[in-house]
Design a protein around this motif. Sequence first.
Motif, PDB file in Angstrom:
ATOM      1  N   ASP A   1       0.801  -1.238   0.000  1.00  0.00           N
ATOM      2  CA  ASP A   1       0.000   0.000   0.000  1.00  0.00           C
ATOM      3  C   ASP A   1       0.821   1.271   0.000  1.00  0.00           C
ATOM      4  N   ASP A   2       2.149   1.164  -0.099  1.00  0.00           N
ATOM      5  CA  ASP A   2       2.966   2.366  -0.267  1.00  0.00           C
ATOM      6  C   ASP A   2       2.558   3.087  -1.552  1.00  0.00           C
ATOM      7  N   ILE A   3       2.629   4.421  -1.532  1.00  0.00           N
ATOM      8  CA  ILE A   3       2.426   5.216  -2.737  1.00  0.00           C
ATOM      9  C   ILE A   3       3.815   5.538  -3.298  1.00  0.00           C
ATOM     10  N   VAL A   4       4.118   4.957  -4.458  1.00  0.00           N
ATOM     11  CA  VAL A   4       5.442   5.146  -5.047  1.00  0.00           C
ATOM     12  C   VAL A   4       5.337   6.007  -6.297  1.00  0.00           C
ATOM     13  N   ILE A   5       6.457   6.641  -6.651  1.00  0.00           N
ATOM     14  CA  ILE A   5       6.529   7.500  -7.841  1.00  0.00           C
ATOM     15  C   ILE A   5       7.451   6.830  -8.847  1.00  0.00           C
ATOM     16  N   PHE A   6       6.891   6.545 -10.022  1.00  0.00           N
ATOM     17  CA  PHE A   6       7.676   5.933 -11.085  1.00  0.00           C
ATOM     18  C   PHE A   6       7.905   6.935 -12.204  1.00  0.00           C
ATOM     19  N   LYS A   7       9.168   6.994 -12.701  1.00  0.00           N
ATOM     20  CA  LYS A   7       9.515   7.871 -13.814  1.00  0.00           C
ATOM     21  C   LYS A   7      10.192   7.050 -14.903  1.00  0.00           C
ATOM     22  N   ALA A   8      10.406   7.686 -16.050  1.00  0.00           N
ATOM     23  CA  ALA A   8      11.050   7.001 -17.172  1.00  0.00           C
ATOM     24  C   ALA A   8      12.398   6.436 -16.753  1.00  0.00           C
ATOM     25  N   GLY A   9      12.629   5.186 -17.130  1.00  0.00           N
ATOM     26  CA  GLY A   9      13.877   4.521 -16.790  1.00  0.00           C
ATOM     27  C   GLY A   9      13.790   3.690 -15.532  1.00  0.00           C
ATOM     28  N   ASN A  10      12.751   3.904 -14.699  1.00  0.00           N
ATOM     29  CA  ASN A  10      12.618   3.139 -13.460  1.00  0.00           C
ATOM     30  C   ASN A  10      12.109   1.736 -13.747  1.00  0.00           C
TER      31      ASN A  10
ATOM     32  N   ILE B   1       9.911  -1.285 -12.397  1.00  0.00           N
ATOM     33  CA  ILE B   1       8.785  -1.444 -11.471  1.00  0.00           C
ATOM     34  C   ILE B   1       9.133  -2.591 -10.531  1.00  0.00           C
ATOM     35  N   CYS B   2       9.297  -2.247  -9.255  1.00  0.00           N
ATOM     36  CA  CYS B   2       9.891  -3.176  -8.290  1.00  0.00           C
ATOM     37  C   CYS B   2       8.864  -4.041  -7.569  1.00  0.00           C
ATOM     38  N   ALA B   3       7.579  -3.738  -7.706  1.00  0.00           N
ATOM     39  CA  ALA B   3       6.526  -4.545  -7.085  1.00  0.00           C
ATOM     40  C   ALA B   3       5.248  -4.293  -7.862  1.00  0.00           C
ATOM     41  N   ASP B   4       4.311  -5.233  -7.812  1.00  0.00           N
ATOM     42  CA  ASP B   4       3.054  -5.064  -8.542  1.00  0.00           C
ATOM     43  C   ASP B   4       2.267  -3.899  -7.960  1.00  0.00           C
ATOM     44  N   ALA B   5       1.759  -3.034  -8.834  1.00  0.00           N
ATOM     45  CA  ALA B   5       1.106  -1.811  -8.360  1.00  0.00           C
ATOM     46  C   ALA B   5      -0.051  -1.429  -9.270  1.00  0.00           C
ATOM     47  N   ILE B   6      -0.866  -0.470  -8.789  1.00  0.00           N
ATOM     48  CA  ILE B   6      -1.956   0.094  -9.582  1.00  0.00           C
ATOM     49  C   ILE B   6      -1.758   1.605  -9.657  1.00  0.00           C
ATOM     50  N   VAL B   7      -1.848   2.148 -10.885  1.00  0.00           N
ATOM     51  CA  VAL B   7      -1.676   3.585 -11.082  1.00  0.00           C
ATOM     52  C   VAL B   7      -2.831   4.332 -10.415  1.00  0.00           C
ATOM     53  N   VAL B   8      -2.492   5.356  -9.611  1.00  0.00           N
ATOM     54  CA  VAL B   8      -3.529   6.175  -8.972  1.00  0.00           C
ATOM     55  C   VAL B   8      -3.516   7.612  -9.476  1.00  0.00           C
ATOM     56  N   ASP B   9      -2.398   8.018 -10.140  1.00  0.00           N
ATOM     57  CA  ASP B   9      -2.331   9.367 -10.682  1.00  0.00           C
ATOM     58  C   ASP B   9      -1.240   9.422 -11.748  1.00  0.00           C
ATOM     59  N   GLY B  10      -1.527  10.113 -12.866  1.00  0.00           N
ATOM     60  CA  GLY B  10      -0.545  10.274 -13.926  1.00  0.00           C
ATOM     61  C   GLY B  10      -0.695   9.234 -15.023  1.00  0.00           C
ATOM     62  N   ASN B  11       0.092   9.411 -16.087  1.00  0.00           N
ATOM     63  CA  ASN B  11       0.089   8.497 -17.228  1.00  0.00           C
ATOM     64  C   ASN B  11       1.530   8.125 -17.582  1.00  0.00           C
ATOM     65  N   VAL B  12       1.753   6.870 -17.895  1.00  0.00           N
ATOM     66  CA  VAL B  12       3.090   6.409 -18.272  1.00  0.00           C
ATOM     67  C   VAL B  12       2.993   5.429 -19.424  1.00  0.00           C
TER      68      VAL B  12
ATOM     69  N   ILE C   1       3.054   0.129 -23.732  1.00  0.00           N
ATOM     70  CA  ILE C   1       1.655   0.116 -23.321  1.00  0.00           C
ATOM     71  C   ILE C   1       1.402   1.331 -22.445  1.00  0.00           C
ATOM     72  N   THR C   2       0.378   2.107 -22.798  1.00  0.00           N
ATOM     73  CA  THR C   2       0.042   3.290 -22.008  1.00  0.00           C
ATOM     74  C   THR C   2      -0.740   2.866 -20.772  1.00  0.00           C
ATOM     75  N   LYS C   3      -0.339   3.369 -19.612  1.00  0.00           N
ATOM     76  CA  LYS C   3      -1.003   3.045 -18.352  1.00  0.00           C
ATOM     77  C   LYS C   3      -1.556   4.335 -17.757  1.00  0.00           C
ATOM     78  N   LYS C   4      -2.830   4.265 -17.387  1.00  0.00           N
ATOM     79  CA  LYS C   4      -3.501   5.421 -16.783  1.00  0.00           C
ATOM     80  C   LYS C   4      -4.088   4.989 -15.448  1.00  0.00           C
ATOM     81  N   PRO C   5      -4.651   5.925 -14.636  1.00  0.00           N
ATOM     82  CA  PRO C   5      -5.201   5.543 -13.332  1.00  0.00           C
ATOM     83  C   PRO C   5      -6.133   4.341 -13.410  1.00  0.00           C
ATOM     84  N   GLY C   6      -5.895   3.381 -12.515  1.00  0.00           N
ATOM     85  CA  GLY C   6      -6.678   2.161 -12.482  1.00  0.00           C
ATOM     86  C   GLY C   6      -5.999   0.988 -13.173  1.00  0.00           C
TER      87      GLY C   6
END
Length: 793
Positions: free
Chosen positions: A134-143, A145-156, A170-175
Motif C-alpha cells: 500500500d505504499d504510494i510510489v513514484i515511477f519515472k522514465a527509466g525506473n 517497477i519493483c513490485a506489482d502496483a496500480i496507477v492512482v495518478d498520472g500516465n506512463v 503500453i500506455t497506463k492510466k489511473p486504475g
Amino acid sequence: MKTSEFREAIDYKRIKADYDKGLSSSQIKQRMEEGLDNKPVESPSKTVKEIIADNVFTYFNLIFVIISVLLIVVGSYRDLTFMPVIIANALIGIIQELRSKSVLDKISVLNAPVTSVVRDGEVITVPSKDLVLDDIVIFKAGNQICADAIVVDGNVSVNESLLTGESDEITKKPGDTLMSGSYIVSGTCRARLEKVGRHSYISKLTLQAKKTRKGEQSEMIRSLNRIVKFAGVAIIPIGFILFYQAFYINHYTIKESVQSMVAAVIGMIPEGLFLLASVSLVISAMKLAINKVLVHDMKCIETLARVDVLCVDKTGTITENEMTVSDVIRASEEYSEDTVLGLLSDFAAAQDADNQTMNALKKHFHRPAGRIAISTTGFSSEFKYSSVTFDREAFVIGAPEFVLKERLAEYKERIDEFSRKGYRVLAFGKYSGIPDGKELLSAVDPVCFVILSNPIRENAPETFRYFAEQGVEIKVISGDNPVTVSEVAKQAGIKNAGEYIDATTLNTDSAIKDAVTRYTVFGRVTPEQKRKFVRALKKAGKTVAMTGDGVNDVLALKDADCSVAMASGSDVAAQAAQLVLLESDFSKMPDVVAEGRKVVNNLERSGSLFIVKNIFSIILAIMSICFGMKYPMEPSQISLISVFTIGLPAFFLSFMPNKDLIRGRFITNILLKALPAALTDVIIVGAMIYFGNIFSVGPTDIATASTILMSIVGMMIVYQISKPLDVYKLGIWIFCGVGLVCCMIFFSDLFAITSMSNRCIILCVNFSIIAEPCLRYLTLIFRKVRNFFIKEA
C-alpha cells in the motif's frame, strides 16, 4: 503465473492512503511487523555456509578423504603430505570467496535499486526492498517497477518485454496495473503497491534482467570442467586395477599396493587447477570492484577478453550524458523569435524532465508565455516524438524523419548541414490532430528546428584507439540521425566511422545480416533492432559486447555475449548487465579487457603445469597396468613435485600482467602446451624404469631417480612458460628450485628421497641430459601443431 492468480487479493486489511500523503510512519511500522515488505525471496549472493560447503564438500575432496583413510589404515602416515595442500586449497577458496562477497555486497548496496515513495506527505527515496504493501510510489522514465502496483495518478508508457517478450509500449492510466519486472519508458505516475515481496512477480521472475541463463559457462570454465570430469571418471577404474594388480597379481604387501595406487591417483587429480581458475576470477572481480566496476557475473571477465565486436551507443558512451541546446533555427517567418521561444518554453514546462533531451529543453527554455496544457505524451522511443496539446493547438517535437514525414525533403539540406557537424536536430511543429503517443497520422507543420549537442568525452578517442589496436571492431548503434552519429564517431576517432546507414531502411533479417558486417554506424535504431543487430553479429561468428544505459538497450544487453551498463543510466539496464561501470566512465573498459586477458592467458600458462602431471600420471598408470608393474613413485614424492613445479609457480604466475591477444581455444592451447613436458616425463621416467630393471637397480632407487628427473623437467617447463623472464619471474623460478633441493636434502625421509646406487646415479645423470633436447624438440613439434590449430580457428 495466470492472470487470475495475480488478481487474487492478499488476505490483509488494505490501507487506501491519499496519493499526496502516502502511508504514515505507524502504518509503515505495522506493515514491517506483518512481514509485508518488498524484500526479495532469494539472497542475491551465496551465504557463508554455501561458500564453505562448496569448497569443502567436493567430489575430489571426497576422494582425498578416502585416500587418507586408506593410508592411515595401512600406517603410511608419511604419504599424507598432500593433505596440507588440499586443506590450503579449500581455505584459500573459502577466504577469497568470503572477501569477494564482502566487497561485492557492499558495492551492491551502494548500487542497489531505490524508489521514490510518498510517506507522511513527503517524497523520500528508500531502497526498493524497504517498500511495503500500500505504499504510494513514484515511477519515472527509466525506473524498473519493483513490485506489482496500480496507477492512482498520472500516465506512463510501459514496456513489459521482460514479462511478455513483446517490446511494444503500453500506455497506463489511473486504475491500470503495473507489473513488477516491467519498466517505465516515458511519463511519470504515482502508484499504490498491490503485491510486494514473495507475493509479487518480481520474486518469481527474480527479474529476467538480473538472471543469467542457467548452466551457461564461459569457454575456459567449460574446458576445465571437461578436464576435471575426465580425471574424476578415470581415477576410479585405474585405481582399482592398480591395487588389484599390485596386491593380487604381483603379491606386494597391502601397504605397498595402497601406496602405489594412491601415488597414481594423486597424480591424475588436477586438485589445484579449477581452484586456481576460480580464485583468479574472484580476485579479478574484487580488483574491478575496487576500481568501481561491479561484476554481476564473473564469467563475463573472460568473455570480454575474447570480444571482437563492441557495440556502443552515442550518448553516455562516446559523448557526455548531459545534452545542451546549441541553437534554434526558425522554419519560416510565420512565427517570431519571441513566439517560438515562448512556445518551446510552454512545451517544456508541460513535460517532465524524464530524459536527457527534455532536461536540456527545460533548462534552456524557461520563459513560458502562459499557455495551459490540457494533455501531454512523453517521449516514445518507437515513434521518436513527444507532444503537448494546449487549448486549441497541439505541438510535437521529435526526430525530423518521424514527424515531418513527406515534408522532410523540404528541409533535408538544412538538417543535414547541422547533422554533418555532429549536432542532433529536432523538429518542433504544429500538429493538426490530437497526439496519443502512437504513430502520427500526418506531417507536422514545422515551427523551428532545435539544435542539440553532446560534448565528446575527453578520454573517448584514447579508449577507442586502444580497441582499434587490440583488433576489436566498434559498432555505434544509436537512435539518433545516422549522419549526426557518424560525425560524432569520427570526432571520437572510431575507425570507419564514415560507413553509416539509416536503420529504418533495414526491413528484413537478411538486410540486417548484410548491414552489420558492412557498416560501422547505425542511426534511427529501434530497441528491437538493437537486439537483432546483436544476434546477427553472433550468428556471423563474432563475440559481441554491448554497452548501454537506457531501457531501450536492455533487450540487446540480454542477448550479448557480454553486457556493460552505466550506473547513471536506468535501473533496468544496470540490472540486466553483467558489468556495471559505477562511475559511468567508459574509459574503464580497457582495464576490464586487460584484466580478462590476464586471467585467461595466465591460466593457459599456469594451467598447463597441472595438466603435465595429470597426463604423465595417466599414461604411466596405463603403462603400469599393461606391463604388469608397480607404479614407480610414492604419494609423498608426487606431492613434493606438485608443490614446487606446479602449485607455487602456477599461483604466482597467474597474477602477472598479461595483455596479449587471446588466440585459439583454451582447451587446445592448454593441452598442446602441456603435452611436450608430459611426454618428456613419460619417456625419461619410462626409460629409467626399463634400464633400471636391466641393470638391477632397486625400486626405491628408481622412485628417487624418477622424482629427481620429474623435478628437473618440471623446472624446465616452469622456466619455459615464464618467458620473457624478468626479476619477479626469475625470483619465482629460483625460489621453487631452491625449495625443491632443500626439501630433498633436509626432509628426505618425509618425501621418501633415498641415497642412490652408483648405477642409478649414472642412469639419472644420463636421462637428465637427454631430457633437455627431448623437451625442446617435442615443444617445437607441438608449437607447429598449436599454430596450425590457431590458424584454423
